[in-house]
Write a protein that holds these residues in place. Structure first.
Motif, PDB file in Angstrom:
ATOM      1  N   ILE A  50       3.593 -11.055  14.425  1.00 44.91           N
ATOM      2  CA  ILE A  50       2.426 -10.391  15.018  1.00 44.91           C
ATOM      3  C   ILE A  50       2.490 -10.460  16.541  1.00 44.91           C
ATOM      4  N   GLN A  51       2.898 -11.600  17.076  1.00 40.82           N
ATOM      5  CA  GLN A  51       2.976 -11.740  18.530  1.00 40.82           C
ATOM      6  C   GLN A  51       4.006 -10.783  19.133  1.00 40.82           C
ATOM      7  N   LEU A  52       5.108 -10.556  18.429  1.00 40.74           N
ATOM      8  CA  LEU A  52       6.181  -9.720  18.961  1.00 40.74           C
ATOM      9  C   LEU A  52       5.958  -8.218  18.740  1.00 40.74           C
ATOM     10  N   LEU A  53       4.974  -7.859  17.952  1.00 36.55           N
ATOM     11  CA  LEU A  53       4.693  -6.441  17.671  1.00 36.55           C
ATOM     12  C   LEU A  53       4.294  -5.684  18.924  1.00 36.55           C
ATOM     13  N   ASP A  54       4.602  -4.415  18.935  1.00 42.47           N
ATOM     14  CA  ASP A  54       4.061  -3.511  19.942  1.00 42.47           C
ATOM     15  C   ASP A  54       2.911  -2.766  19.272  1.00 42.47           C
ATOM     16  N   PRO A  55       1.654  -3.150  19.539  1.00 39.72           N
ATOM     17  CA  PRO A  55       0.529  -2.526  18.847  1.00 39.72           C
ATOM     18  C   PRO A  55       0.361  -1.039  19.167  1.00 39.72           C
ATOM     19  N   ASP A  56       0.960  -0.585  20.264  1.00 37.59           N
ATOM     20  CA  ASP A  56       0.849   0.826  20.640  1.00 37.59           C
ATOM     21  C   ASP A  56       1.881   1.698  19.931  1.00 37.59           C
ATOM     22  N   ALA A  57       2.856   1.087  19.300  1.00 38.32           N
ATOM     23  CA  ALA A  57       3.894   1.858  18.615  1.00 38.32           C
ATOM     24  C   ALA A  57       3.320   2.461  17.337  1.00 38.32           C
ATOM     25  N   ALA A  58       3.572   3.726  17.129  1.00 40.16           N
ATOM     26  CA  ALA A  58       3.021   4.432  15.967  1.00 40.16           C
ATOM     27  C   ALA A  58       4.039   4.490  14.822  1.00 40.16           C
ATOM     28  N   TYR A  59       4.817   3.444  14.665  1.00 43.86           N
ATOM     29  CA  TYR A  59       5.790   3.373  13.582  1.00 43.86           C
ATOM     30  C   TYR A  59       5.847   1.949  13.048  1.00 43.86           C
ATOM     31  N   THR A  60       6.449   1.797  11.882  1.00 48.47           N
ATOM     32  CA  THR A  60       6.535   0.486  11.245  1.00 48.47           C
ATOM     33  C   THR A  60       7.607  -0.349  11.924  1.00 48.47           C
ATOM     34  N   GLN A  61       7.214  -1.555  12.353  1.00 48.84           N
ATOM     35  CA  GLN A  61       8.129  -2.450  13.051  1.00 48.84           C
ATOM     36  C   GLN A  61       8.538  -3.650  12.212  1.00 48.84           C
ATOM     37  N   PHE A 137      11.902  -6.252  12.470  1.00 48.84           N
ATOM     38  CA  PHE A 137      11.823  -7.548  11.797  1.00 48.84           C
ATOM     39  C   PHE A 137      11.804  -7.354  10.290  1.00 48.84           C
ATOM     40  N   LEU A 138      12.694  -8.040   9.610  1.00 46.06           N
ATOM     41  CA  LEU A 138      12.707  -8.056   8.145  1.00 46.06           C
ATOM     42  C   LEU A 138      12.490  -9.487   7.691  1.00 46.06           C
ATOM     43  N   VAL A 139      11.542  -9.671   6.785  1.00 48.31           N
ATOM     44  CA  VAL A 139      11.329 -10.970   6.159  1.00 48.31           C
ATOM     45  C   VAL A 139      11.592 -10.805   4.668  1.00 48.31           C
ATOM     46  N   LEU A 140      12.504 -11.598   4.142  1.00 48.70           N
ATOM     47  CA  LEU A 140      12.707 -11.673   2.695  1.00 48.70           C
ATOM     48  C   LEU A 140      12.022 -12.965   2.262  1.00 48.70           C
ATOM     49  N   ASP A 141      10.852 -12.833   1.666  1.00 50.19           N
ATOM     50  CA  ASP A 141      10.077 -14.011   1.285  1.00 50.19           C
ATOM     51  C   ASP A 141      10.322 -14.326  -0.185  1.00 50.19           C
ATOM     52  N   GLU A 142      10.400 -15.612  -0.495  1.00 48.06           N
ATOM     53  CA  GLU A 142      10.725 -16.067  -1.856  1.00 48.06           C
ATOM     54  C   GLU A 142      12.014 -15.401  -2.331  1.00 48.06           C
ATOM     55  N   ALA A 143      13.025 -15.452  -1.475  1.00 46.71           N
ATOM     56  CA  ALA A 143      14.298 -14.783  -1.754  1.00 46.71           C
ATOM     57  C   ALA A 143      14.923 -15.263  -3.062  1.00 46.71           C
ATOM     58  N   ASP A 144      14.838 -16.564  -3.337  1.00 46.36           N
ATOM     59  CA  ASP A 144      15.421 -17.078  -4.573  1.00 46.36           C
ATOM     60  C   ASP A 144      14.762 -16.454  -5.797  1.00 46.36           C
ATOM     61  N   GLN A 145      13.447 -16.362  -5.765  1.00 44.53           N
ATOM     62  CA  GLN A 145      12.708 -15.772  -6.885  1.00 44.53           C
ATOM     63  C   GLN A 145      13.039 -14.284  -7.021  1.00 44.53           C
ATOM     64  N   MET A 146      13.159 -13.594  -5.885  1.00 41.35           N
ATOM     65  CA  MET A 146      13.454 -12.166  -5.907  1.00 41.35           C
ATOM     66  C   MET A 146      14.806 -11.899  -6.575  1.00 41.35           C
TER      67      MET A 146
END
Length: 189
Positions: A50-61, A137-146
């Motif tokens: 959230i801190q690194l996001l550009d809130p003005d960008a109109a695309y998925t970051q 930024f990509l987060v793979l959460d619970e990668a083992d379960q996935m």
């Protein structure tokens, strides 16, 4: 706003996984974090993202991929608590079992972070309703379960849609051989 959001939740001290992960994420490093459920993993990636996001960008970051609808909803709820005072930050959960038309409508406006299950995310990518070409930024959460429940082909398909320059964060309760192979193949240092 993030500090205020944490104060509202009476959080003033990072957990061990947060203490180690947050500086690495803010420094732009790829990361593998092994920590059990309930140790604060969500905030370990959510706060720096959230801190690194550009809130003005109109695309998925930011993209957070998780194995279950329940986890997607839980992560989205936690992140929305952190961004209550940030009008320009949109976070959307995308998962199977939810009305696709509703999701399509929400995806028509700028969404900075998508929290998704692999199958439904790929459905949107194939429809052209989600563009992953500018993900930072990509987060793979619970990668083992996935991987344990058979999502490796879908995860590989998702990774092919992303820029190679992205930052990749992998969070898992255990680091299995499959998780290790995935990390070696798709993570930078």
């Amino acid at each position: 706003p993030l500090v205020n959001a944490l104060r509202m939740q009476n959080i003033d001290t990072p957990t061990p996984v947060q203490e180690r992960a947050i500086p690495a994420v803010l420094a732009g490093k790829d990361l593998i974090a092994q920590a059990q459920t309930g140790t604060g993993k969500t905030f370990a990636f959510a706060l720096p993202l959230i801190q690194l996001l550009d809130p003005d960008a109109a695309y998925t970051q930011g993209l957070i991929v998780t194995p279950t609808r329940e986890l997607a909803l839980q992560i989205t709820a936690e992140m929305k608590k952190l961004t209550d005072d940030m009008e320009d930050v949109e976070i959307l959960a995308v998962y199977g079992g939810q009305d696709v038309e509703k999701q399509l409508k929400k995806l028509q406006r700028p969404v900075q972070i998508i929290v998704a299950t692999p199958g439904r995310l790929l459905d949107h990518v194939r429809r052209g309703t989600v563009d992953l070409s500018k993900i930072s930024f990509l987060v793979l959460d619970e990668a083992d379960q996935m991987l344990h429940i058979g999502f490796l082909p879908e995860v590989e398909d998702i990774l092919r849609e992303l820029p190679v320059t992205r930052q990749t964060l992998l969070f898992s309760a255990t680091i299995s051989e499959d998780v290790r192979k995935l990390a070696e193949k798709h993570m930078d240092k």
